[in-house]
Structure formats: C-alpha cells, structure tokens
Scaffold this motif. Structure first.
Motif, PDB file in Angstrom:
ATOM      1  N   PRO A  36     -17.594  11.956  -3.110  1.00 57.64           N
ATOM      2  CA  PRO A  36     -18.321  11.130  -3.232  1.00 57.64           C
ATOM      3  C   PRO A  36     -18.133   9.769  -3.947  1.00 57.64           C
ATOM      4  CG  PRO A  36     -19.983  12.247  -3.570  1.00 57.64           C
ATOM      5  CD  PRO A  36     -18.482  12.909  -4.063  1.00 57.64           C
ATOM      6  N   HIS A  37     -16.577  10.282  -5.114  1.00 52.46           N
ATOM      7  CA  HIS A  37     -16.399   8.995  -5.617  1.00 52.46           C
ATOM      8  C   HIS A  37     -14.033   8.394  -5.867  1.00 52.46           C
ATOM      9  CE1 HIS A  37     -20.149   9.931  -7.815  1.00 52.46           C
ATOM     10  NE2 HIS A  37     -19.515  10.775  -7.947  1.00 52.46           N
ATOM     11  N   VAL A  38     -13.779   9.444  -4.684  1.00 53.16           N
ATOM     12  CA  VAL A  38     -12.451   8.957  -4.439  1.00 53.16           C
ATOM     13  C   VAL A  38     -12.168   8.970  -2.742  1.00 53.16           C
ATOM     14  CG1 VAL A  38     -12.636  10.519  -5.596  1.00 53.16           C
ATOM     15  CG2 VAL A  38     -12.026  11.616  -3.903  1.00 53.16           C
ATOM     16  N   THR A  39     -13.710   9.211  -1.919  1.00 50.84           N
ATOM     17  CA  THR A  39     -12.819   8.356  -0.402  1.00 50.84           C
ATOM     18  C   THR A  39     -13.685   7.363  -0.398  1.00 50.84           C
ATOM     19  OG1 THR A  39     -15.053   9.590  -0.064  1.00 50.84           O
ATOM     20  CG2 THR A  39     -13.760  10.989   0.302  1.00 50.84           C
ATOM     21  N   ASP A  40     -12.371   6.930   0.508  1.00 48.59           N
ATOM     22  CA  ASP A  40     -12.593   5.284   1.353  1.00 48.59           C
ATOM     23  C   ASP A  40     -12.822   4.355   0.556  1.00 48.59           C
ATOM     24  OD1 ASP A  40     -13.087   6.685   4.215  1.00 48.59           O
ATOM     25  OD2 ASP A  40     -15.413   7.199   3.412  1.00 48.59           O
ATOM     26  N   ARG A  41     -12.336   4.381  -0.800  1.00 48.03           N
ATOM     27  CA  ARG A  41     -11.359   3.063  -1.058  1.00 48.03           C
ATOM     28  C   ARG A  41     -10.231   3.453  -1.750  1.00 48.03           C
ATOM     29  NH1 ARG A  41     -15.298   2.266  -5.054  1.00 48.03           N
ATOM     30  NH2 ARG A  41     -16.920   3.985  -3.907  1.00 48.03           N
ATOM     31  N   PRO A  42      -9.525   2.255  -2.466  1.00 52.78           N
ATOM     32  CA  PRO A  42      -8.100   2.642  -2.398  1.00 52.78           C
ATOM     33  C   PRO A  42      -7.842   3.281  -3.977  1.00 52.78           C
ATOM     34  CG  PRO A  42      -8.990   0.317  -2.153  1.00 52.78           C
ATOM     35  CD  PRO A  42     -10.035   1.208  -2.066  1.00 52.78           C
ATOM     36  N   LEU A  43      -6.466   3.489  -3.937  1.00 52.03           N
ATOM     37  CA  LEU A  43      -6.007   4.764  -5.227  1.00 52.03           C
ATOM     38  C   LEU A  43      -5.056   4.201  -5.329  1.00 52.03           C
ATOM     39  CD1 LEU A  43      -6.597   8.121  -3.045  1.00 52.03           C
ATOM     40  CD2 LEU A  43      -8.992   6.782  -3.939  1.00 52.03           C
ATOM     41  N   THR A  44      -5.031   4.099  -6.727  1.00 53.71           N
ATOM     42  CA  THR A  44      -2.973   4.145  -6.990  1.00 53.71           C
ATOM     43  C   THR A  44      -3.745   5.955  -7.753  1.00 53.71           C
ATOM     44  OG1 THR A  44      -3.419   1.619  -7.746  1.00 53.71           O
ATOM     45  CG2 THR A  44      -2.205   3.808  -9.489  1.00 53.71           C
ATOM     46  N   VAL A  45      -2.706   6.157  -7.477  1.00 58.26           N
ATOM     47  CA  VAL A  45      -2.267   7.357  -7.902  1.00 58.26           C
ATOM     48  C   VAL A  45      -0.717   7.747  -8.841  1.00 58.26           C
ATOM     49  CG1 VAL A  45      -2.650   8.586  -5.707  1.00 58.26           C
ATOM     50  CG2 VAL A  45      -0.484   8.159  -6.028  1.00 58.26           C
ATOM     51  N   LEU A  46      -0.944   9.055  -9.481  1.00 58.02           N
ATOM     52  CA  LEU A  46       0.178   8.949 -10.177  1.00 58.02           C
ATOM     53  C   LEU A  46       1.166  10.203 -10.143  1.00 58.02           C
ATOM     54  CD1 LEU A  46       1.915   8.357 -12.975  1.00 58.02           C
ATOM     55  CD2 LEU A  46       0.111   9.974 -14.852  1.00 58.02           C
ATOM     56  N   ARG A  47       2.313  10.175  -9.869  1.00 61.51           N
ATOM     57  CA  ARG A  47       3.306  11.329  -9.266  1.00 61.51           C
ATOM     58  C   ARG A  47       4.223  11.606  -9.903  1.00 61.51           C
ATOM     59  NH1 ARG A  47       5.643   8.953  -4.020  1.00 61.51           N
ATOM     60  NH2 ARG A  47       5.623  11.354  -3.352  1.00 61.51           N
ATOM     61  N   CYS A  48       4.109  13.074 -10.419  1.00 61.25           N
ATOM     62  CA  CYS A  48       5.064  13.666 -11.285  1.00 61.25           C
ATOM     63  C   CYS A  48       5.496  15.315 -10.536  1.00 61.25           C
ATOM     64  CB  CYS A  48       4.522  14.124 -11.958  1.00 61.25           C
ATOM     65  SG  CYS A  48       2.871  13.147 -13.294  1.00 61.25           S
ATOM     66  N   PRO A  49       6.999  14.613  -9.849  1.00 60.29           N
ATOM     67  CA  PRO A  49       7.928  15.215  -9.360  1.00 60.29           C
ATOM     68  C   PRO A  49       7.900  17.242  -9.868  1.00 60.29           C
ATOM     69  CG  PRO A  49       8.286  13.391  -8.853  1.00 60.29           C
ATOM     70  CD  PRO A  49       7.648  13.164  -9.379  1.00 60.29           C
ATOM     71  N   ASP A  50       8.054  16.869 -11.219  1.00 59.66           N
ATOM     72  CA  ASP A  50       8.629  17.750 -12.240  1.00 59.66           C
ATOM     73  C   ASP A  50       7.621  18.190 -13.352  1.00 59.66           C
ATOM     74  OD1 ASP A  50      11.354  17.752 -10.728  1.00 59.66           O
ATOM     75  OD2 ASP A  50      11.808  16.519 -11.850  1.00 59.66           O
ATOM     76  N   GLY A  51       6.502  17.418 -12.572  1.00 60.81           N
ATOM     77  CA  GLY A  51       5.346  18.058 -13.318  1.00 60.81           C
ATOM     78  C   GLY A  51       4.915  16.986 -14.656  1.00 60.81           C
ATOM     79  N   VAL A  52       4.214  17.164 -15.964  1.00 60.97           N
ATOM     80  CA  VAL A  52       3.449  17.049 -17.035  1.00 60.97           C
ATOM     81  C   VAL A  52       4.879  16.094 -17.457  1.00 60.97           C
ATOM     82  CG1 VAL A  52       2.063  16.884 -16.536  1.00 60.97           C
ATOM     83  CG2 VAL A  52       3.185  18.698 -17.868  1.00 60.97           C
ATOM     84  N   THR A  53       6.144  17.643 -17.703  1.00 62.29           N
ATOM     85  CA  THR A  53       6.987  17.002 -18.653  1.00 62.29           C
ATOM     86  C   THR A  53       8.219  16.088 -18.149  1.00 62.29           C
ATOM     87  OG1 THR A  53       8.494  19.281 -18.086  1.00 62.29           O
ATOM     88  CG2 THR A  53       6.750  19.169 -20.057  1.00 62.29           C
ATOM     89  N   GLY A  54       8.474  15.577 -16.625  1.00 60.50           N
ATOM     90  CA  GLY A  54       9.542  15.374 -16.318  1.00 60.50           C
ATOM     91  C   GLY A  54       8.743  13.901 -15.859  1.00 60.50           C
ATOM     92  N   LEU A 111     -13.246   1.049   0.652  1.00 58.80           N
ATOM     93  CA  LEU A 111     -13.026   0.106   1.584  1.00 58.80           C
ATOM     94  C   LEU A 111     -13.727  -0.834   2.227  1.00 58.80           C
ATOM     95  CD1 LEU A 111      -9.681   2.536   2.919  1.00 58.80           C
ATOM     96  CD2 LEU A 111      -9.303   0.641   1.730  1.00 58.80           C
ATOM     97  N   ALA A 112     -14.191  -0.758   3.035  1.00 56.62           N
ATOM     98  CA  ALA A 112     -15.606  -0.991   4.193  1.00 56.62           C
ATOM     99  C   ALA A 112     -16.174  -2.791   2.999  1.00 56.62           C
ATOM    100  CB  ALA A 112     -17.144  -0.729   4.012  1.00 56.62           C
ATOM    101  N   ASP A 113     -15.256  -3.329   1.561  1.00 58.85           N
ATOM    102  CA  ASP A 113     -16.297  -4.467   0.974  1.00 58.85           C
ATOM    103  C   ASP A 113     -15.258  -4.344  -0.227  1.00 58.85           C
ATOM    104  OD1 ASP A 113     -16.875  -6.489   0.223  1.00 58.85           O
ATOM    105  OD2 ASP A 113     -19.270  -6.349   0.452  1.00 58.85           O
ATOM    106  N   LEU A 114     -13.974  -5.123   0.274  1.00 60.11           N
ATOM    107  CA  LEU A 114     -13.191  -4.833  -1.103  1.00 60.11           C
ATOM    108  C   LEU A 114     -13.854  -6.320  -2.373  1.00 60.11           C
ATOM    109  CD1 LEU A 114      -9.928  -4.420   0.403  1.00 60.11           C
ATOM    110  CD2 LEU A 114     -11.043  -2.543  -1.196  1.00 60.11           C
TER     111      LEU A 114
END
Length: 284
Positions: A36-54, A111-114
């Motif tokens: 209920p807290h993550v669907t259908d709303r804009p996201l910003t994500v943190l990508r870590c291709p090599d995990g937390v040490t990369g 998203l329905a009402d930004l």
C-alpha cells in the motif's frame, strides 16, 4: 512472476552474507505489508550493482534495458522527455531488485494526483551524540502536536538512527500548503525546546539536538519506503512500528532483512493497518 535467478548468489551485504536472491525472497515476504505504500506512486531508487561496498547511484527516471514491470509515468509538470518510474505489483518490486535496487524511496503523492500530497513525513534526524530515548521522545512530541492539529500519526524507523512520523492526508491541500504546515511544526518544536530540537539543516547546529526535517514535504522530495532495506552495513530496514512498540524499547537494529519476515509472521496485527482509513484534511 519475473525470473530473478540470474546471479542470485551475488552478495549485496557481504558482512551479513545477504545475496540478491535473499533480497528477492525478503521482498516477497514483506510485500503484503509494503504494497500500500509503494505502488502507483513515483519512486526514486538507490541502485548498487556491486552491493553496499561498491558504487551506488540514485535513479528516478527510466533507464536503458529497464524491465517491463517497472513502469514509466509522465509527470504533467515535469520534462515530458524524462518520465518518472513506478511499480504496481510484486513483479515490479522483484524487477527492481533484479536491477540492483537496494533502497526504494517514494513521493508523498500518488500518480493519480501528483499535485496533492496524501501524507506528511516528519524526519527526526539526531546529532551523533543524541541517544535513542531522546529520538523516541521527539517522535511522541510530533505525534502529540499532529493529534492536536486533528491528524493521525504513525511511526517507523528510518533504517538508520532516526525515526519518521507520518500523517496520512486526504489529497486536497497542495504542496505549498503541506510544506508550510510541516515547516511551521518543525519551527514550533525548535522554538519551544531549542535545547533539544533544531529545524535548520546545518550540521553545525545539530550538536546534541535532533533535526526536525520538514523538507520531505515538497514536490519531488522522497522518503524511504516502509519495509525498504537500507544500503548500509547491518542490512537494517525501515520498519513500521506501533507506538507501544516504541515505548517498549524497540530499536532500529532489531529489524533487518534477515529477521523481519519472521517478526512480521508472528505479529498479531499490522501497526499501520489503519493508515489510509485515518486520512484527514490538512488543518486550515
């Protein structure tokens, strides 16, 4: 369900031996609480291709090769050539994990009402020399002030040393009004108890005090989502709590990718189960 078995043994948290496959299983285990807290709303994500040490990087726009259950969403007030990203189901979350997303951050509007936020987030960020009990007391102070204003308040760990106090809103007031309300609340706390609180970002002024950060409440700003892991040693997650949990001594280190699914399975109830039902209009 998308295939997330490729490189499932890749270590994302090496000290805790948490792999990409483990993170996908965690996502499935917490999804019914997280959804209920993550669907259908804009996201910003943190990508870590090599995990937390990369190396890591935040991303809020679509990328080349983005998987199909991660959606593009147009921001009517933004650059039409740079849409936002969102998910609408568990497949989307799993595909974020497949894309090396270790943290999920969400807008305070759907998203329905930004243009009309549906929550207020007050981020309590303690200085290095502030104890946990003082952070808990500050959360209760925020809760009581929101209650006097006619708003319900929910609490969660930030996944770090702080707490987030979140008030659900009817999506009626605009961003300027919500930001002004949050700013006034933070300034009032700093005025009433300057020895404990500060409402300005400067770290130099935070010594021995708690920053009441109201800046999560402006358009395009985000806060870490409930149940999202944090890309830090310890593999802690941002954990929704009841106020009685807080009073009985819950601490951020209690909640990690490794133990949260079992904790949720033995809980009698979801402490945020009534979140949307308690939405109220921003006070005039």
């Amino acid at each position: 369900m998308p295939d997330d078995t490729t490189h499932a043994d890749r270590l994302y948290w090496p000290d805790e031996r948490v792999t990409k496959g483990d993170l996908a299983e965690y996502g499935r285990a917490v999804w019914r609480w997280m959804e209920p807290h993550v669907t259908d709303r804009p996201l910003t994500v943190l990508r870590c291709p090599d995990g937390v040490t990369g190396d890591s990087f935040f991303q809020r726009h679509p990328w080349k090769g983005m998987r199909p259950h991660i959606q593009s969403a147009v921001d009517p007030a933004g650059d039409p050539g740079r849409p936002l990203i969102a998910i609408s189901d568990l497949d989307g979350l799993v595909e974020l994990i497949h894309s090396a997303v270790l943290e999920v951050h969400v807008w305070n509007a759907p998203l329905a009402d930004l243009e009309h936020p549906d929550r207020i987030v007050m981020d309590l960020d303690p200085g290095d020399d502030v104890g946990w009990s003082a952070v808990c007391d500050a959360a209760v102070d925020v809760r009581d002030r929101l209650d006097r204003a006619g708003l319900a308040a929910f609490v969660k760990t930030s996944g770090g040393r702080g707490l987030h106090v979140v008030a659900p809103l009817r999506p009626q007031a605009d961003w300027a009004a919500v930001r002004a309300f949050a700013h006034a609340l933070a300034d009032a706390m700093a005025h009433d108890d300057p020895g404990r609180y500060v409402s300005t970002i400067s770290k130099a002024r935070r010594h021995g005090r708690i920053l009441i950060d109201y800046l999560r409440n402006q358009r395009t700003a985000t806060a870490v989502a409930p149940y999202s892991p944090r890309a830090r040693p310890g593999a802690q997650v941002s954990m929704p709590l009841s106020w009685s949990d807080l009073a009985s001594g819950a601490v951020p280190g209690d909640f990690t990718i490794m133990n949260t699914p079992a904790y949720l399975a033995r809980r009698a109830s979801d402490p945020w189960a009534g979140f949307h039902a308690t939405s109220r209009a921003l006070p005039g």
